[in-house]
Design an enzyme around this catalytic site. Structure first.
Site, PDB file in Angstrom:
ATOM      1  N   THR A 101      22.448  -8.093  34.137  1.00 44.05           N
ATOM      2  CA  THR A 101      22.396  -6.994  35.093  1.00 44.05           C
ATOM      3  C   THR A 101      23.505  -7.142  36.129  1.00 44.05           C
ATOM      4  OG1 THR A 101      20.887  -5.701  36.483  1.00 44.05           O
ATOM      5  CG2 THR A 101      20.717  -8.100  36.657  1.00 44.05           C
ATOM      6  N   LYS A 116      27.578  -6.909  33.891  1.00 42.15           N
ATOM      7  CA  LYS A 116      27.549  -6.194  32.611  1.00 42.15           C
ATOM      8  C   LYS A 116      28.948  -6.012  32.007  1.00 42.15           C
ATOM      9  CE  LYS A 116      23.243  -3.692  33.430  1.00 42.15           C
ATOM     10  NZ  LYS A 116      22.542  -2.396  33.364  1.00 42.15           N
ATOM     11  N   ASP A 173      20.951  -0.315  27.165  1.00 46.67           N
ATOM     12  CA  ASP A 173      20.783   0.665  28.247  1.00 46.67           C
ATOM     13  C   ASP A 173      20.965   2.089  27.737  1.00 46.67           C
ATOM     14  OD1 ASP A 173      20.174  -1.035  30.363  1.00 46.67           O
ATOM     15  OD2 ASP A 173      22.271  -1.280  30.966  1.00 46.67           O
ATOM     16  N   GLY A 202      28.070   6.603  40.678  1.00 44.84           N
ATOM     17  CA  GLY A 202      28.440   5.217  40.431  1.00 44.84           C
ATOM     18  C   GLY A 202      29.348   5.077  39.230  1.00 44.84           C
ATOM     19  N   GLY A 230      29.863   1.651  37.656  1.00 48.49           N
ATOM     20  CA  GLY A 230      29.717   0.307  37.107  1.00 48.49           C
ATOM     21  C   GLY A 230      29.250   0.303  35.662  1.00 48.49           C
ATOM     22  N   GLY A 231      28.727  -0.858  35.229  1.00 47.26           N
ATOM     23  CA  GLY A 231      28.294  -1.003  33.845  1.00 47.26           C
ATOM     24  C   GLY A 231      27.186  -0.054  33.461  1.00 47.26           C
ATOM     25  N   ALA A 232      26.214   0.159  34.349  1.00 48.66           N
ATOM     26  CA  ALA A 232      25.122   1.085  34.055  1.00 48.66           C
ATOM     27  C   ALA A 232      25.646   2.507  33.935  1.00 48.66           C
ATOM     28  CB  ALA A 232      24.053   1.001  35.141  1.00 48.66           C
ATOM     29  N   TYR A 285      14.170   1.093  39.997  1.00 48.22           N
ATOM     30  CA  TYR A 285      12.719   1.179  39.756  1.00 48.22           C
ATOM     31  C   TYR A 285      11.893   0.408  40.781  1.00 48.22           C
ATOM     32  CZ  TYR A 285      13.876  -3.286  37.585  1.00 48.22           C
ATOM     33  OH  TYR A 285      14.362  -4.541  37.358  1.00 48.22           O
ATOM     34  N   GLY A 306      13.562   4.408  37.034  1.00 48.43           N
ATOM     35  CA  GLY A 306      14.116   3.625  35.943  1.00 48.43           C
ATOM     36  C   GLY A 306      13.137   2.750  35.186  1.00 48.43           C
TER      37      GLY A 306
END
Length: 248
Positions: free
Chosen positions: A60, A64, A101, A124, A126-128, A203, A224
């Protein structure tokens, strides 16, 4: 003992250990354990993995993307996304990276979609965010990245204007995550409406300030948690597949 865990920098918000502890107890997996591994950097990560005797990791924020150069293999989906949130550790020390994901986001988003959800604002970068962008594209939804830095993404002021005609907003940033529950990535709620679907990957808390304000505007909201649980189940399948392959 087969050891698994979550790798990140600050993990006090995470439900992952609780989820896997309950899973192991329900399924009678007394030879499995799940840990929380906070590391200030990925320096020496391969040596650390070997010393810990790990079989698999969830990854996380903020690792990531940073984890990729340390891996021996990466799935085509994770390579296309540019982010890894699952690492399978083979018996010979080979590290393989995957992304669960994206499919978890697709599965939890699809039941909520309406015909007017043809575009999305993704907060955003980033990786997510990369996984969400990839997932949206597979669904035929045009994603627009939103960043405080602006170009080449939309600035937030541009995003607030676009929200008048773009009815899906996805927060992939950690803003609003415990313990900073008063924060929100979305400061202007005037353009939110009952046609909007607001999905927050955070979440903990289960309703962030972003979702609370969106709900007041009549929007459909989703946190989430379902995505977390689904990506965890997919990760478990990947780890077990590795064990089965090793037996053959």
């Amino acid at each position: 003992m087969k050891k698994y865990g979550l790798l990140g920098k600050t993990l006090g918000h995470s439900y992952s250990k609780r989820y896997f502890d309950e899973k192991f107890a329900l399924e009678g997996l007394t030879d499995c354990a799940y840990g929380i591994y906070e590391r200030p950097s990925l320096e020496g990560i391969r040596e650390w993995i070997g010393k810990e005797g790990l079989c698999g990791l969830n990854v996380t924020i903020p690792y990531k993307e940073e984890i990729i150069p340390y891996l021996d293999r990466i799935s085509p989906e994770a390579e296309a996304i540019g982010a890894v949130n699952v690492v399978r550790i083979e018996a010979d020390g080979t590290l393989s990276g995957f992304n669960t994901d994206a499919p978890a986001f697709v599965e939890t988003l699809k039941p909520l979609l309406k015909p007017w959800h043809r575009e999305a604002l993704v907060l955003g970068t980033g990786g997510a965010s990369k996984a969400v962008t990839f997932a949206l594209q597979t669904l035929g939804i045009e994603p627009y990245l939103v960043s405080r830095k602006g170009e080449p993404c939309l600035s937030y002021s541009e995003a607030y204007e676009k929200a008048a005609s773009t009815f899906l907003i996805v927060n992939t940033t950690p803003l609003g995550m415990f313990p900073n529950v008063d924060q929100t990535p979305w400061l202007n709620t005037r353009n939110l409406s009952p046609r909007h679907l607001c999905y927050d990957l955070v979440y903990n808390p289960e309703k962030t300030q972003f979702l609370l304000e969106a709900e007041l505007a009549g929007s459909t909201v989703q946190n989430g948690l379902p995505m977390l649980f689904r990506q965890a189940d997919l990760a478990w399948d990947i780890w077990q597949e590795g064990r089965n392959l090793h037996r053959k």
